[in-house]
Design an enzyme around this catalytic site. Sequence first.
Site, PDB file in Angstrom:
ATOM      1  N   ASN A   7       0.114  -1.098   0.078  1.00  0.00           N
ATOM      2  CA  ASN A   7       0.060  -0.231  -0.229  1.00  0.00           C
ATOM      3  C   ASN A   7       1.084   1.332   0.016  1.00  0.00           C
ATOM      4  O   ASN A   7       1.931   1.779   1.129  1.00  0.00           O
ATOM      5  CB  ASN A   7      -0.596   0.277   1.212  1.00  0.00           C
ATOM      6  CG  ASN A   7      -1.928   1.060   1.541  1.00  0.00           C
ATOM      7  OD1 ASN A   7      -1.939   2.333   0.310  1.00  0.00           O
ATOM      8  ND2 ASN A   7      -3.211   0.956   2.516  1.00  0.00           N
ATOM      9  N   ARG A  90      -2.849  -2.437  -3.309  1.00  0.00           N
ATOM     10  CA  ARG A  90      -3.627  -1.517  -3.033  1.00  0.00           C
ATOM     11  C   ARG A  90      -3.744  -0.545  -4.096  1.00  0.00           C
ATOM     12  O   ARG A  90      -3.027   0.107  -3.829  1.00  0.00           O
ATOM     13  CB  ARG A  90      -3.753  -1.075  -1.976  1.00  0.00           C
ATOM     14  CG  ARG A  90      -4.907   0.031  -1.731  1.00  0.00           C
ATOM     15  CD  ARG A  90      -5.002   0.741   0.091  1.00  0.00           C
ATOM     16  NE  ARG A  90      -5.885   1.989  -0.053  1.00  0.00           N
ATOM     17  CZ  ARG A  90      -6.038   3.457   0.209  1.00  0.00           C
ATOM     18  NH1 ARG A  90      -5.109   3.760   1.035  1.00  0.00           N
ATOM     19  NH2 ARG A  90      -6.941   3.852   0.709  1.00  0.00           N
ATOM     20  N   HIS A 179     -12.778   3.086   0.862  1.00  0.00           N
ATOM     21  CA  HIS A 179     -12.895   2.085   1.609  1.00  0.00           C
ATOM     22  C   HIS A 179     -13.386   0.510   0.911  1.00  0.00           C
ATOM     23  O   HIS A 179     -13.891  -0.066   2.301  1.00  0.00           O
ATOM     24  CB  HIS A 179     -13.673   2.235   3.197  1.00  0.00           C
ATOM     25  CG  HIS A 179     -12.612   3.788   3.258  1.00  0.00           C
ATOM     26  ND1 HIS A 179     -13.554   4.730   4.342  1.00  0.00           N
ATOM     27  CD2 HIS A 179     -11.814   3.358   3.814  1.00  0.00           C
ATOM     28  CE1 HIS A 179     -12.535   5.683   4.373  1.00  0.00           C
ATOM     29  NE2 HIS A 179     -11.542   5.006   4.169  1.00  0.00           N
ATOM     30  N   LEU A 207     -15.070   3.082  10.419  1.00  0.00           N
ATOM     31  CA  LEU A 207     -15.102   3.937  11.069  1.00  0.00           C
ATOM     32  C   LEU A 207     -14.041   4.679  11.329  1.00  0.00           C
ATOM     33  O   LEU A 207     -13.196   3.579  12.510  1.00  0.00           O
ATOM     34  CB  LEU A 207     -16.002   4.538  12.225  1.00  0.00           C
ATOM     35  CG  LEU A 207     -17.611   4.156  12.117  1.00  0.00           C
ATOM     36  CD1 LEU A 207     -18.648   4.206  13.298  1.00  0.00           C
ATOM     37  CD2 LEU A 207     -18.283   4.904  10.957  1.00  0.00           C
ATOM     38  N   ASN A 209     -10.125   7.314  11.210  1.00  0.00           N
ATOM     39  CA  ASN A 209      -9.651   8.856  10.682  1.00  0.00           C
ATOM     40  C   ASN A 209     -10.684   9.296   9.487  1.00  0.00           C
ATOM     41  O   ASN A 209     -10.973  10.102   9.237  1.00  0.00           O
ATOM     42  CB  ASN A 209      -7.767   8.707  10.493  1.00  0.00           C
ATOM     43  CG  ASN A 209      -7.107  10.051  10.515  1.00  0.00           C
ATOM     44  OD1 ASN A 209      -7.883  11.396  11.313  1.00  0.00           O
ATOM     45  ND2 ASN A 209      -6.909  10.303   9.298  1.00  0.00           N
ATOM     46  N   ARG A 239     -11.212  15.995   8.000  1.00  0.00           N
ATOM     47  CA  ARG A 239     -12.351  15.838   6.471  1.00  0.00           C
ATOM     48  C   ARG A 239     -13.084  16.324   7.433  1.00  0.00           C
ATOM     49  O   ARG A 239     -13.906  15.674   8.099  1.00  0.00           O
ATOM     50  CB  ARG A 239     -12.249  14.831   5.675  1.00  0.00           C
ATOM     51  CG  ARG A 239     -11.291  14.434   5.702  1.00  0.00           C
ATOM     52  CD  ARG A 239     -10.743  13.174   4.153  1.00  0.00           C
ATOM     53  NE  ARG A 239     -10.362  12.822   3.878  1.00  0.00           N
ATOM     54  CZ  ARG A 239      -9.934  10.791   3.631  1.00  0.00           C
ATOM     55  NH1 ARG A 239     -10.395  10.340   3.838  1.00  0.00           N
ATOM     56  NH2 ARG A 239      -8.530  10.315   2.925  1.00  0.00           N
ATOM     57  N   ARG A 283      -9.424   8.630  20.473  1.00  0.00           N
ATOM     58  CA  ARG A 283      -9.854   8.930  21.826  1.00  0.00           C
ATOM     59  C   ARG A 283      -9.536  10.028  23.005  1.00  0.00           C
ATOM     60  O   ARG A 283     -10.087  10.100  23.472  1.00  0.00           O
ATOM     61  CB  ARG A 283      -8.526   7.807  21.754  1.00  0.00           C
ATOM     62  CG  ARG A 283      -8.928   6.188  21.029  1.00  0.00           C
ATOM     63  CD  ARG A 283      -7.626   5.662  20.305  1.00  0.00           C
ATOM     64  NE  ARG A 283      -6.655   6.411  19.582  1.00  0.00           N
ATOM     65  CZ  ARG A 283      -5.790   5.514  19.413  1.00  0.00           C
ATOM     66  NH1 ARG A 283      -5.220   4.306  19.798  1.00  0.00           N
ATOM     67  NH2 ARG A 283      -5.361   6.056  18.306  1.00  0.00           N
ATOM     68  N   GLY A 329     -11.371   1.193  13.138  1.00  0.00           N
ATOM     69  CA  GLY A 329     -10.881   1.549  14.607  1.00  0.00           C
ATOM     70  C   GLY A 329     -11.836   2.269  15.118  1.00  0.00           C
ATOM     71  O   GLY A 329     -11.950   2.334  16.597  1.00  0.00           O
ATOM     72  N   ILE A 330     -12.296   3.401  15.227  1.00  0.00           N
ATOM     73  CA  ILE A 330     -13.369   4.060  16.022  1.00  0.00           C
ATOM     74  C   ILE A 330     -14.822   3.316  15.890  1.00  0.00           C
ATOM     75  O   ILE A 330     -14.695   3.027  17.319  1.00  0.00           O
ATOM     76  CB  ILE A 330     -13.538   5.268  15.192  1.00  0.00           C
ATOM     77  CG1 ILE A 330     -13.110   6.371  15.122  1.00  0.00           C
ATOM     78  CG2 ILE A 330     -14.983   5.899  16.398  1.00  0.00           C
ATOM     79  CD1 ILE A 330     -13.130   7.435  14.774  1.00  0.00           C
ATOM     80  N   GLY A 331     -14.505   2.600  15.351  1.00  0.00           N
ATOM     81  CA  GLY A 331     -16.343   1.122  14.756  1.00  0.00           C
ATOM     82  C   GLY A 331     -15.611  -0.094  15.619  1.00  0.00           C
ATOM     83  O   GLY A 331     -16.654  -0.334  15.959  1.00  0.00           O
ATOM     84  N   ASN A 333     -13.823   0.027  17.994  1.00  0.00           N
ATOM     85  CA  ASN A 333     -13.270   0.373  19.746  1.00  0.00           C
ATOM     86  C   ASN A 333     -14.104   0.887  20.419  1.00  0.00           C
ATOM     87  O   ASN A 333     -13.678   1.460  21.488  1.00  0.00           O
ATOM     88  CB  ASN A 333     -11.532   1.267  19.300  1.00  0.00           C
ATOM     89  CG  ASN A 333     -10.824  -0.336  18.603  1.00  0.00           C
ATOM     90  OD1 ASN A 333     -10.880  -1.750  19.419  1.00  0.00           O
ATOM     91  ND2 ASN A 333     -10.018  -0.177  18.091  1.00  0.00           N
ATOM     92  N   GLU A 383      -8.445  -5.275   5.365  1.00  0.00           N
ATOM     93  CA  GLU A 383      -8.420  -5.202   4.046  1.00  0.00           C
ATOM     94  C   GLU A 383      -7.144  -5.861   3.344  1.00  0.00           C
ATOM     95  O   GLU A 383      -7.036  -6.274   1.789  1.00  0.00           O
ATOM     96  CB  GLU A 383      -7.946  -3.598   3.716  1.00  0.00           C
ATOM     97  CG  GLU A 383      -9.264  -3.090   4.187  1.00  0.00           C
ATOM     98  CD  GLU A 383      -8.961  -1.713   4.566  1.00  0.00           C
ATOM     99  OE1 GLU A 383      -9.526  -0.716   3.643  1.00  0.00           O
ATOM    100  OE2 GLU A 383      -8.728  -1.302   5.490  1.00  0.00           O
TER     101      GLU A 383
END
Length: 400
Positions: A7, A90, A179, A207, A209, A239, A283, A329-331, A333, A383
């Site tokens: 990537n 990628r 994504h 979800l 960055n 963003r 976080r 990462g958000i989704g 954790n 991924e």
Amino acid sequence: MLVFILNAGSSSLKYQLMNPVSKEVLAVGLCERIGIDGVLKHEFGDDAKLKLEVAMPTHKEAIELVLKTLCEGEGKVIDSINDIDAIGHRAVHGGEEFASSVMVSPKVIETMKKLIPLAPLHNPANIMGMEICQELIPGKPNVAVFDTAFHQTMPDYAYMYALPYDQYTKHGIRKYGFHGTSHYFVSNEAQGMLDKKHNTRVIVCHLGNGSSVSAVLNGKCIDTSMGLTPVQGLMMGTRAGDVGAGALSYMMSQENLTIDGALDVMNKKSGILGISGKSSDLREVLEGMQAGDERCKLAVEMVAYNIKKYVGAYVAALDGVDALCFTGGIGENSALIREIVCAGLDGMGLNIDPTKNNKRSQEPRDIATNSSTARIFVIPTNEEYVIANDTYKIVTGLEK
């Protein structure tokens, strides 16, 4: 089969060495500060880690160092680069030309170069990675796996903008989505977790960055939140997401901004960072909210509200929902974001179980109540596996 997954970004590159059949990962790593000074972070074996500070003037030196590290010294996991059977890349933007992964060829690279205006920061680096691997690992097949490919099943009424039609025919201005490898992986996993195997209606919230939501009917994407570029859709780390054209033009006039200056604000200075004034890392913003910071609280509420709006819209687009999935990462954790997003969605059949939601696990899990008519899944994305598996299928002729 061993697949080297690459990537390549503008000043960094991520990599993995994986067997897609067994799903065994031999090594994973990251090259940073390419063109500045150069740092390689390499993980292998049983949680072994190696950090090297080596000059990397270009991506070529970075990839050379990665290949050497895989084959020699402390980080060695293979005897020779000849042990690598294929390279999976990628690729960010495939436009309308690539609706699936493809074997890299001169024609593919030429087509990707024509698409550079749609992804000026990403496609050049992706192409560079392909050309360097063809030089450094000669004779091995290279496969391009596009972020946009999964979303090419959207109907025209979902991907078109209500601009003059010739803006689409002349310039390809439409929604493409991103994504895609994550949305494909998670929606496919969700289908396997559902008792219902037909007419499956799945919503995926990727979800991190960068964030996006997709509506998936029977394994096919019918809509997604990101558009021509990744700035459209949800509020993200830096963003802005959806912003009216009037607000953008007014900001430009008040701040005396050029188009490039406005895009810099929209892409790098907005979102969670812009609202909280503290960080683009959710976080840290959650910690600020817990400490009483009102702007951090506003940022968290905006993030969750944006996601909830898209979930509601996609329940309508799908004419119901069988599974709502959280990943990234958000989704994966943030139990609090999942809780806020799902609050009040009972009328849509989405009832979250607080105990299940707050239980941490690295495995896919259902956090809905037993009585919920739709399931709520937390599914860790993978991924890299999608890239490796697509590469394996194309190289071995399993997918034609």
